[in-house]
Design a protein around this motif. Structure first.
Motif, PDB file in Angstrom:
ATOM      1  N   ARG A  52       0.849  -1.186   0.000  1.00 52.25           N
ATOM      2  CA  ARG A  52       0.000   0.000   0.000  1.00 52.25           C
ATOM      3  C   ARG A  52       0.885   1.236   0.000  1.00 52.25           C
ATOM      4  N   ARG A  53       0.411   2.280  -0.654  1.00 45.55           N
ATOM      5  CA  ARG A  53       1.073   3.565  -0.448  1.00 45.55           C
ATOM      6  C   ARG A  53       0.824   3.960   0.998  1.00 45.55           C
ATOM      7  N   PRO A  54       1.772   4.602   1.621  1.00 41.98           N
ATOM      8  CA  PRO A  54       1.530   5.017   3.007  1.00 41.98           C
ATOM      9  C   PRO A  54       0.307   5.929   3.074  1.00 41.98           C
ATOM     10  N   GLN A  55      -0.675   5.518   3.832  1.00 39.48           N
ATOM     11  CA  GLN A  55      -1.902   6.317   3.933  1.00 39.48           C
ATOM     12  C   GLN A  55      -1.771   7.265   5.113  1.00 39.48           C
ATOM     13  N   VAL A  56      -0.959   8.289   4.898  1.00 38.48           N
ATOM     14  CA  VAL A  56      -0.658   9.231   5.965  1.00 38.48           C
ATOM     15  C   VAL A  56      -1.909   9.980   6.421  1.00 38.48           C
ATOM     16  N   ALA A  57      -2.853  10.152   5.521  1.00 36.11           N
ATOM     17  CA  ALA A  57      -4.064  10.906   5.863  1.00 36.11           C
ATOM     18  C   ALA A  57      -5.126  10.054   6.539  1.00 36.11           C
ATOM     19  N   ASP A  58      -4.908   8.767   6.636  1.00 37.69           N
ATOM     20  CA  ASP A  58      -5.894   7.912   7.292  1.00 37.69           C
ATOM     21  C   ASP A  58      -5.817   8.071   8.803  1.00 37.69           C
ATOM     22  N   ILE A  59      -6.925   7.791   9.430  1.00 37.41           N
ATOM     23  CA  ILE A  59      -6.921   7.757  10.890  1.00 37.41           C
ATOM     24  C   ILE A  59      -7.074   6.293  11.285  1.00 37.41           C
ATOM     25  N   GLY A  60      -6.019   5.720  11.806  1.00 36.17           N
ATOM     26  CA  GLY A  60      -6.061   4.325  12.210  1.00 36.17           C
ATOM     27  C   GLY A  60      -5.373   3.392  11.234  1.00 36.17           C
ATOM     28  N   MET A  61      -5.165   2.184  11.730  1.00 38.38           N
ATOM     29  CA  MET A  61      -4.500   1.154  10.930  1.00 38.38           C
ATOM     30  C   MET A  61      -5.359   0.777   9.723  1.00 38.38           C
ATOM     31  N   PRO A  62      -4.721   0.435   8.619  1.00 42.98           N
ATOM     32  CA  PRO A  62      -5.501  -0.027   7.468  1.00 42.98           C
ATOM     33  C   PRO A  62      -6.143  -1.378   7.754  1.00 42.98           C
ATOM     34  N   GLY A  63      -7.153  -1.691   7.003  1.00 37.99           N
ATOM     35  CA  GLY A  63      -7.870  -2.943   7.197  1.00 37.99           C
ATOM     36  C   GLY A  63      -7.096  -4.142   6.696  1.00 37.99           C
ATOM     37  N   SER A 165      -5.275   1.095  -4.344  1.00 40.98           N
ATOM     38  CA  SER A 165      -4.114   1.264  -5.221  1.00 40.98           C
ATOM     39  C   SER A 165      -3.135   0.095  -5.154  1.00 40.98           C
TER      40      SER A 165
END
Lengths: 230, 405
Positions: A52-63, A165
């Protein structure tokens, strides 16, 4: 960086060579005696799955998601007998989407085959490809539904999901039917190969393609080839 | 005149060290340490924007931005990650736009904590950081347009404020800093605040809350007024493709520099920005529809006559649609407006007048992907500012190339 030579080699071998048939003349009377090209593809190092691209804008761990097995390759005859190109009526095969992963990660089909992109996830997917030979965009569709695409041109089709992505798959569209996707131990088997001399090649998304020359004897039988990808 | 903002070359990478060999990746505690990188390069050109409709709180035009960004995620097992984003805009040096620790104390539960310079919980737009998430080039007004209000320079009277209507790109008042500077947007979409946030749940319902140093309109790294902002958001996904969000925030926005001048203010008096927002996203087939509405109000001191008797209010809304025409090609449009509450002074005939000039924008555009990670966008926008003599309306056309890994 490594993919480009593989893709070029593949396209040159399969797509460009197609109009110049016959590549190997096989007398019709002898077509019944066929052989098998079998063997193994060995990997000398592991390949990392797409991250995954780093999801810096996410809040919390990815699923949770699955990652594809990277130790899968496609072995094929670069030059195939004339009859092999006449078998154009491809079946319909399924490329599933499960846990944000295309299954299988690598699919090999003949020209004319329809691929059903099934959504077995719990979320929308949007399958698309911008490959020149077979571009398509299926839009967003819900779980349980499938959308089909018919592949009419040989080549490598890179498939992605617009929403996720990290999801990607490869569809190798052959003009003939003499190819095989490797099994869990790297084994492969191409049956129904008429007697003659052939170049057998192996393709992998990241390893450099390799080729070997083989000869299927007049009386048929098995020819063994081992590829080592490093 | 079309002005080029930059030419871009960027080193791009997306690696994993070491490679995960597992067939399944999860959020549990079995994951090895790994670092991943993502990079994006954006180059935009646009016609002149003499009315400064597209200026951001960083003083750059959203339509003329050359940005190199590098995102890094260092995963420390399944329970913790460190995430960071570095940006270089218009060749002006590198800034750290995000740097925080992400924790999941209970690996099997959707409960996450993030601390540091963190993504905002309010609304949806500010977390669409990758350029491909924006189908157009411009930013929604409520997340970008500079109002005439400032945090470190305050109007003493209603007339002081009315004089600066429609001049958010360069404004100043008599209380606090008297230097000319940019005003505050309703929400600073491209700046992140510093603090702690938690998220509970994922789908179909999640709740997030944050305690930060700054406010929506003025996020900060270091606290500048001894006040904190509390913000929260509830997100619901009632059906596939439909995301609904409701957000609230409340925080003290006046800086220490301006606040210490307010001798008339009673002890303990604070001046807050309060905001509420509602956002929606719906997608199906080749359509993507987004909309967001934000209502905000700021406390303002009453210092001189004519007094600013009421809190200063604003409301902003936009609706945006994208339609994919064929593989790699889409078209998009956005309608946008920010309005303001009315105040009365001696100017404008003493009639109630909006404290800043209402602004509207219509933007249409298209995008074409040459490759999956190489996108060209073109867009044309028309901007209106009501009730001002200068920069009342203008059109801006632009193009943007975006490359990411």
């Amino acid at each position: 960086m490594v993919r480009l030579p593989c893709a070029l080699l593949f396209i040159l071998a399969v797509a460009v060579a197609t109009p110049f048939l016959p590549l190997v003349e096989v007398p019709a009377a002898k077509a019944a005696a066929t052989g098998t090209v079998r063997g193994r593809v060995e990997f000398q190092r592991d390949q990392a799955p797409a991250e995954r691209r780093p999801q810096v804008a996410d809040i919390g761990m990815p699923g949770r998601r699955d990652v594809p097995d990277q130790r899968v390759a496609v072995v094929y005859l670069e030059s195939a007998p004339r009859g092999a190109f006449e078998d154009r009526a491809g079946p319909t095969v399924v490329l599933d989407q499960k846990n944000e992963n295309f299954v299988p990660h690598i699919l090999a089909i003949t020209v004319g085959t329809s691929v059903e992109f099934l959504n077995s996830d719990r979320t929308y997917h949007n399958v698309f490809s911008l490959s020149k030979a077979n571009s398509f965009d299926l839009g967003r569709y819900p779980p349980g539904r499938a959308k089909a695409v018919r592949f009419d041109h040989p080549g490598i089709v890179r498939v992605f999901c617009e929403i996720h992505s990290h999801m990607n798959a490869f569809i190798l569209v052959f003009a003939h039917r003499h190819f095989a996707v490797t099994g869990p131990q790297g084994e492969f088997r191409i049956d129904g190969v008429p007697p003659g001399a052939y170049t057998v090649s192996v393709w992998h998304p990241t390893f450099t393609a390799k080729s070997e020359s083989v000869r299927v004897p007049e009386q048929g039988g098995e020819v063994e080839v081992t590829f080592v990808l490093s | 005149m079309i002005r080029s903002t930059a030419v871009l070359v960027f080193l791009l990478a997306d690696v994993a060290l070491p490679a995960g060999s597992a067939r399944g990746e999860d959020a549990g505690g079995r994951e090895p340490k790994r670092i991943t990188f993502g990079a994006e390069a954006v180059a935009s050109i646009a016609t002149d924007d003499p009315g400064y409709f597209n200026d951001t709180s960083y003083g750059r035009s959203a339509m003329r931005l050359a940005r190199l960004r590098l995102d890094v995620a260092l995963r420390l097992g399944g329970r913790a990650s460190i995430l960071a984003e570095g940006r270089a805009d218009n060749g002006e040096g590198v800034t750290v736009a995000a740097l925080y620790l992400r924790l999941r104390p209970f690996p099997e539960r959707s409960f996450d904590i993030q601390a540091g310079r963190i993504p905002p919980v309010f609304g949806a737009v500010a977390r669409r950081t990758y350029g491909v998430d924006n189908p157009l080039i411009g930013t929604p007004l409520v997340y970008q347009y500079l109002t005439s209000l400032r945090s470190n320079s305050l109007p003493a009277s209603a007339d002081d404020l009315l004089v600066m209507r429609g001049r958010g790109w360069r404004t100043r008042y008599t209380i606090g800093s008297t230097a000319w500077d940019r005003g505050l947007p309703v929400i600073a979409g491209d700046r992140w605040d510093t603090g702690v946030e938690v998220r509970i749940g994922r789908e179909p319902v999640s709740v997030t809350a944050a305690l930060t140093q700054g406010t929506l309109s003025d996020p900060v790294v270091h606290d500048d007024n001894d006040g904190k902002q509390l913000s929260g958001r509830v997100e619901v996904r009632p059906a596939l493709g439909l995301v609904l969000g409701a957000s609230l925030s409340r925080g003290e926005y006046i800086s220490r520099e301006a606040g210490r001048v307010l001798t008339a203010a009673p002890p303990g008096e604070s001046y807050r920005q309060e905001a509420a927002g509602f956002d929606l996203e719906y997608s199906r087939g080749y359509w993507l529809l987004r909309s967001e509405t934000v209502v905000s109000r700021w406390d303002i001191p009453q210092v001189q006559r004519p007094l600013l008797t009421d809190r200063l209010g604003s409301w902003g809304t936009f609706i945006e649609a994208r339609y994919k025409i064929r593989p790699g090609l889409y078209t998009a449009a956005r309608g946008d407006h920010v309005g303001f509450s009315r105040i009365s002074g001696t100017l404008y005939g003493g009639l109630p007048t909006t404290w800043d000039a209402p602004v509207s924008r219509a933007e249409v555009g298209a995008g074409y992907s040459f490759r999956r990670n190489l996108l060209l966008k073109i867009a044309v926008q028309r901007n209106w500012r009501t009730g001002v003599a200068f920069g009342a309306r203008e059109s801006v056309a632009g193009a943007q190339v975006l490359f990411w890994f």
